[in-house]
Design an enzyme around this catalytic site. Structure first.
Site, mmCIF file in Angstrom:
data_model
loop_
_atom_site.group_PDB
_atom_site.id
_atom_site.type_symbol
_atom_site.label_atom_id
_atom_site.label_comp_id
_atom_site.label_asym_id
_atom_site.label_seq_id
_atom_site.Cartn_x
_atom_site.Cartn_y
_atom_site.Cartn_z
ATOM 1 C CD GLN A 103 -2.517 -1.130 2.748
ATOM 2 O OE1 GLN A 103 -3.547 -0.462 2.906
ATOM 3 N NE2 GLN A 103 -1.963 -1.824 3.720
ATOM 4 C CG ASN A 104 4.076 1.114 2.443
ATOM 5 O OD1 ASN A 104 3.026 1.389 3.014
ATOM 6 N ND2 ASN A 104 4.958 0.272 2.945
ATOM 7 C CB VAL A 105 3.268 6.195 -2.119
ATOM 8 C CG1 VAL A 105 1.776 5.879 -2.264
ATOM 9 C CG2 VAL A 105 3.512 7.075 -0.900
ATOM 10 C CG ASP A 106 8.158 3.328 0.956
ATOM 11 O OD1 ASP A 106 7.646 3.338 2.089
ATOM 12 O OD2 ASP A 106 8.499 2.283 0.379
ATOM 13 C CG HIS A 121 -2.788 2.805 -1.928
ATOM 14 N ND1 HIS A 121 -2.771 2.515 -0.578
ATOM 15 C CD2 HIS A 121 -3.954 2.282 -2.396
ATOM 16 C CE1 HIS A 121 -3.875 1.872 -0.252
ATOM 17 N NE2 HIS A 121 -4.612 1.712 -1.340
ATOM 18 C CB CYS A 132 -2.633 15.062 -20.890
ATOM 19 S SG CYS A 132 -0.876 15.282 -20.623
ATOM 20 N N GLY A 195 2.481 -4.424 9.072
ATOM 21 C CA GLY A 195 2.443 -2.976 9.301
ATOM 22 C C GLY A 195 1.318 -2.246 8.632
ATOM 23 N N PRO A 222 2.975 -3.860 15.957
ATOM 24 C CG PRO A 222 4.358 -2.000 16.165
ATOM 25 C CD PRO A 222 3.506 -2.728 15.195
ATOM 26 C CB ALA A 239 8.124 -4.792 10.376
#
Ligand code: BV8
Ligand code: ZN
Length: 252
Positions: A103-106, A121, A132, A195, A222, A239
């Site tokens: 789901q991370n954008v990194d 994501h 465009c 996580g 956690p 993690a």
């Protein structure tokens, strides 16, 4: 062997025929990347991320939203993948079949050596034209990350505003990535969810899909994660401690 991890859970991961690894912001937390649940600070302190991460917010104030993403992009270039990212890359190398969904954008999974990452994501590193959709590659931000409003660049072909390459709330997820993620969840024999608060849909459906299809589902967080199925486990802890153990204790 680890006192808090049942051998049956270790075996489910290390002997998986097809393992799905599903990650959220928590897998990057120990690299120093703010999770979505963490309160925003500075210029954006008074905002809920879900308000800023929308096309409406961008259309209302492009500089404020673009400034937020440019700040996050600059911070990302200053952090490194952590042991959990590296353990996930190792599992991908040693197991017969692994599908990695994030789901991370990194780009920390990729920088840790993972491949074929399904980004549900989008990515901070793939800006495109708002109008465009033409990709607009950006040079790494120069200088220290600054919390400021920044006018987004203009598209070189239509003059529209450049926007971050992420999926905003109210926007559809990338069809191919989502279909591949759902197919993997329904055909795997083990899903490792790492996580995630499980609040954002439709990504949040993935662990339940795996459980319903008979897979063993293991949550690493956690915070305790409520388990509702026979073969579902909640491993409480960071993690960076638990995932390397599940990957056989290798630290490379
Ligand atoms: C869509 C990119 C169809 C942007 C993101 C009511 C009910 C259900 C759904 C909805 C609803 N109302 C609206 C919706 C739909 C909405 C949604 O789910 N809203 C939620 C808030 C209720 N979803 C959408 O809009 C999606 N699109 O549905 O399209 C559609 C189309 C048109 C009209 C209608 C519908 C789009 C969702 C994608 C949004 N974009 N990111 C950006 O990054 O700026 S999502 C964003 O939030 C992040 O990318 C991330 O994916 C997500 C946060 O989730 P997590 O990853 O779980 O992170 P979080 O911070 O929440 O939790 C971190 C966890 O880590 C915690 O549990 C913590 O305990 C743990 N942790 C901390 N440290 C560690 C750790 N774990 C391990 N180790 C540690 N060290
Ligand atoms: Zn354009």
């Amino acid at each position: 062997m680890h006192p808090d991890i049942p051998q049956s859970v270790m075996d489910a991961v290390q002997q998986a025929r097809h393992l799905v690894i599903f990650t959220g912001a928590g897998v990057s937390a120990e690299s120093g990347v703010q999770t979505f649940r963490d309160a925003l600070t500075g210029l954006w302190a008074e905002f809920d991320p879900a308000q800023l991460a929308t096309a409406d917010a961008f259309m209302r104030d492009p500089a404020q939203v673009w400034g937020w993403y440019e700040w996050r992009r600059a911070l990302l270039l200053r952090v490194q993948p952590n042991v959990a990212h590296r353990a996930i890359a190792r599992l991908q190398r040693v197991l017969p079949k692994v599908t990695l969904i994030t789901q991370n954008v990194d780009d920390l999974h990729e920088r840790a050596g993972s491949s074929a990452v399904l980004h549900l994501h989008g990515s901070l590193l793939a800006p495109r034209c708002f109008d465009c959709a033409r990709p607009h590659p950006l040079a790494p931000p120069a200088g220290e990350p600054v919390q400021q409003a920044v006018q987004p660049p203009r598209c070189s072909s239509c003059g529209g505003h450049v926007r971050p390459g992420v999926v905003w709330f109210g926007e559809e997820l990338p069809e191919r990535a989502l279909a591949a993620a759902f197919a993997a969840a329904q055909s795997c024999d083990c899903l490792l969810s790492i996580g995630t608060s499980g609040l954002v849909h439709p990504a949040a459906l993935i662990p339940t899909m795996a459980s319903r299809a008979g897979a063993t589902v293991i949550h690493v967080n956690p915070d305790p994660v409520p388990v509702r199925h026979a073969a579902e486990y909640s491993l409480q802890g960071p993690a960076g401690l638990i995932v390397p153990l599940l990957a056989g204790g290798w630290l490379d």
